[in-house]
Design a protein around this motif. Structure first.
Motif, short mmCIF file in Angstrom:
data_model
loop_
_atom_site.label_atom_id
_atom_site.label_comp_id
_atom_site.label_asym_id
_atom_site.label_seq_id
_atom_site.Cartn_x
_atom_site.Cartn_y
_atom_site.Cartn_z
N ALA A 1 42.62 55.76 76.10
CA ALA A 1 42.69 54.70 75.01
C ALA A 1 42.44 55.11 73.45
CB ALA A 1 42.41 53.36 75.33
N ASP A 2 43.19 55.05 72.57
CA ASP A 2 42.90 55.23 71.11
C ASP A 2 41.90 54.36 70.70
OD1 ASP A 2 43.36 56.85 68.71
OD2 ASP A 2 44.44 55.13 68.01
N GLY A 3 41.95 53.21 71.03
CA GLY A 3 41.02 52.02 70.48
C GLY A 3 40.51 51.12 71.42
N GLY A 4 39.58 50.23 70.96
CA GLY A 4 39.34 49.27 71.80
C GLY A 4 37.96 48.26 71.23
N THR B 1 47.10 49.68 57.29
CA THR B 1 46.50 50.80 57.43
C THR B 1 47.49 52.08 57.94
OG1 THR B 1 46.25 50.19 59.95
CG2 THR B 1 44.48 49.72 58.64
N GLY B 2 48.70 51.71 58.20
CA GLY B 2 49.84 52.49 58.60
C GLY B 2 49.80 52.59 60.01
N TYR B 3 49.05 52.01 60.86
CA TYR B 3 48.61 52.17 62.07
C TYR B 3 49.73 51.39 63.08
CZ TYR B 3 46.08 52.50 66.71
OH TYR B 3 45.64 53.14 67.52
N ARG B 4 50.00 51.96 64.19
CA ARG B 4 51.04 51.08 65.28
C ARG B 4 50.24 50.62 66.32
NH1 ARG B 4 54.11 48.76 68.31
NH2 ARG B 4 56.23 49.05 68.19
N SER B 5 49.82 49.44 66.30
CA SER B 5 49.32 48.84 67.46
C SER B 5 50.28 48.52 68.49
CB SER B 5 48.55 47.52 67.08
OG SER B 5 47.56 47.89 66.34
N GLN B 6 50.46 49.34 69.66
CA GLN B 6 51.42 48.99 70.67
C GLN B 6 50.93 48.38 72.04
OE1 GLN B 6 53.93 52.41 70.83
NE2 GLN B 6 54.36 51.95 73.20
N SER B 7 50.41 49.29 72.75
CA SER B 7 50.05 48.86 74.17
C SER B 7 48.31 48.10 74.06
CB SER B 7 50.01 49.87 75.09
OG SER B 7 49.09 50.93 74.82
N SER C 1 42.11 57.37 65.98
CA SER C 1 42.93 57.50 64.90
C SER C 1 42.40 57.25 63.52
CB SER C 1 44.46 57.14 65.12
OG SER C 1 44.72 57.59 66.51
N LEU C 2 41.94 56.00 63.62
CA LEU C 2 41.51 55.37 61.79
C LEU C 2 40.23 55.68 61.92
CD1 LEU C 2 43.22 51.87 62.24
CD2 LEU C 2 43.86 54.07 60.97
#
Length: 594
Positions: free
Chosen positions: A64-67, A153-159, A88-89
């Motif tokens: 996972a990219d984040g949590g 932020t230009g991020y894309r929160s998806q799943s 990513s951030l």
């Protein structure tokens, strides 16, 4: 362990044995990984590290990219952010990073109703995991805050995979949320259902680990409160020494840290781990716990005639009686026709003598000067004066006093009594509160019996602490706490230990106890000493082998004395100090083997 079927079937739906073998191996690896993680979780005692371990392991399982890891707030009204990560951030907040998370807790209720709009709060209430493939297509929950964050932020929160953490009591203690699972190419994909049981098992283990840690923290909090309660009870009993119980730990920890930081001489290998620091903390706070049994008037005895109150007032009244007797004698002589001038002269001489003698007795009561043999003989002469008591001494007594009076009946009134007496009623248990006996104390304000009682507080301290079932990692608390009145030459008490019998922390506490006592400004029986006066006295104690020269040298060179003085002493006590004037002679220091 469930294995994702996408890895065990061909495109036509027929079994792929090779993939099935790989899947089983993957499952076995996951199982062993979960077992190893469970062991690691149970062993980790640092709260922040434990939470990080939980979140980072979950991220690793799903790539996972984040949590985010949330815990239920103490008042159980929200989910507070504990750990946040986003690769990513390059976001790393909470936990061991030391960076606070600026977001307020997620409310668990709104307008008295369960908050089901937020996915984390909803998972808390439902106690079931939530697996969302694309937050932008999700209509069940409110992701407006997430979308606003993405815009910024230009991020894309998806799943999103959100899992409740449930402890052994069946209580939801927190929520684990992962964001944007990634495939082997780094592309964001939904969280695979086949791995979800692994995350659920992880959160269950995590909940139990956090529960155990919380239990330990609560027990330690209770224990610390008990320690502070004992110190506070001594404070309430004796406001003059209560601050001592709180200040000695400060000096102890400062000097111990200096010893840990030093690599010179006997401190080369000296170090304390987290458990040993706590062991010392407990010992420092409890070093005088035996004082709870010391009579208040002994602890606070500021004058020689003081018991529950200062009995100099009784003595003064007797001098007043003698003064009036002298005045009556003068007037009676005049009425009898004797020479008025002679009567007045005799009266004035008696008054002058009484004034001088009372001043001498009053000054002796303060205990500020050494009483030599001549002073004691003069006390005896003054005390031999007599005065006439006209009232019954057995009236108005407590039951215990009445029993003592029956055992030693006083003379019936009127009776001649000494101006200063050591009378039968002055023997109370092991204490002798006789007026001459106490006024004749050569130095200070305590009799031998009272000093023994003061010294006995350390015996009581040891008795109290040794009766406690300390765990193995705290077994030295009695040694540390009970050694602060020992001396390096073996003449201290209660055990007459010598330097080689005592650990460094025990010897540190002796120095901390002495420096605090010398500089204390809240004692009724002495004036507060300046820093230079205190260090000079301690330098003599080093020469007399009463305190450790190596530790005293470290105390001076490290500046512990100054750091403490700046925080706790009155401005008038902090005078000019040249530590070279007080450093122990080189031959007194421990010589290291070359």
């Amino acid at each position: 362990m469930a294995v994702d079927r996408r890895y065990t079937e061909r495109e036509d739906g027929t079994p792929d044995r090779r993939a099935d073998i790989v899947g089983r191996r993957q499952g076995e690896q996951m199982f062993h990984r979960l077992v190893d993680l469970g062991i690691a979780l149970s062993a980790e005692r640092d709260h922040d590290k434990l939470m990080e371990m939980i979140l980072l392991e979950a991220k690793e399982i799903y790539h996972a990219d984040g949590g985010t890891l949330y815990l239920v707030t103490d008042d159980e009204t929200g989910l507070s952010f504990q750990i946040m990560r986003n690769d990513s951030l390059d976001i790393a907040m909470g936990g061991t990073t030391g960076k606070p998370i600026p977001f307020p807790p997620v409310p668990l209720h709104r307008d008295g109703e369960a908050n089901l709009n937020n996915v984390a709060s909803a998972v808390f209430h439902s106690r079931q995991p939530s697996n969302i493939e694309d937050a932008y297509k999700e209509e069940t929950y409110d992701f407006s805050g997430t979308k606003k964050f993405d815009e910024t932020t230009g991020y894309r929160s998806q799943s999103f995979l959100t899992v409740p953490m449930i402890n052994t009591e069946g209580e939801v203690t927190g929520v684990l949320q992962l964001i944007n699972a990634r495939d082997e190419n780094g592309k964001t994909v939904p969280f695979r259902p086949g791995l979800q049981p692994m995350i659920e098992a992880l959160t269950s283990q995590a909940a139990v680990a956090l529960e155990n840690q919380l239990l330990i923290q609560q027990q330690r909090k209770l224990w610390n409160s008990l320690i502070e309660m004992i110190a506070a009870s001594i404070d309430d009993k004796s406001p003059y020494t209560g601050g001592h119980c709180q200040r000695v730990p400060v000096i102890t920890k400062l000097l111990t840290q200096a010893a840990c930081d030093s690599r010179d001489g006997i401190f080369e290998a000296f170090e304390l781990d987290q458990d040993e620091w706590y062991e010392l903390h407990v010992a420092a706070w409890l070093h005088d716990c035996g004082k709870v049994t010391t009579p208040e008037y002994v602890v606070d005895k500021a004058c020689k005639l003081e018991t529950i109150y200062n009995r100099i007032h009784e003595v003064r009244t007797r001098f007043e009686v003698l003064r009036r007797d002298a005045e009556i004698a003068c007037l009676t002589a005049k009425l009898a026709g004797e020479d008025a001038a002679a009567a007045d002269k005799a009266y004035e001489e008696t008054l002058a003598q009484l004034d001088e003698e009372f001043e001498f007795v009053a000054n002796a009561n303060v205990g500020g000067e050494f009483m030599d043999d001549a002073d004691i003989e003069r006390l005896q002469r003054i005390g031999a004066r007599s005065w006439t008591r006209h009232y019954d001494k057995t009236l108005g007594l407590s039951p215990v006093e009445s029993m003592r009076a029956k055992a030693n009946p006083p003379k019936p009134a009127p009776a001649e009594e000494p101006l200063l007496g050591d009378l039968p009623e002055h023997i109370v248990g092991k204490y002798n509160i006789g007026e001459l006996y106490n006024l004749a104390i050569r130095r200070g304000t305590l009799t031998a019996e009272e000093r023994e009682t003061i010294n006995d507080h350390i015996v009581v301290t040891l008795k109290m602490l040794e009766s406690l079932p300390f765990p193995k990692k705290m077994r030295r608390v009695p040694e540390y706490a009970g050694g602060h009145h020992e001396k390096m030459d073996g003449t201290g008490y209660p055990r007459g230990l010598k330097k080689h019998d005592m650990s460094i922390p025990a010897r540190i506490m002796a120095i901390a106890d002495i420096f605090e006592a010398l500089t204390a400004a809240d004692r009724p029986y002495k004036k507060a000493k300046t820093v230079s006066e205190s260090l000079k006295i301690m330098s003599f104690m080093v020469k007399d082998q009463h305190i450790d020269p190596d530790l005293f040298a470290l105390f001076l060179k490290s500046g512990v004395w100054k750091e403490y003085a700046d925080q706790y002493l009155e401005p008038f006590q902090i005078d000019s100090v040249n530590i070279d004037d007080y450093l122990p002679a080189p031959e007194l220091l421990t010589q290291q083997a070359s």
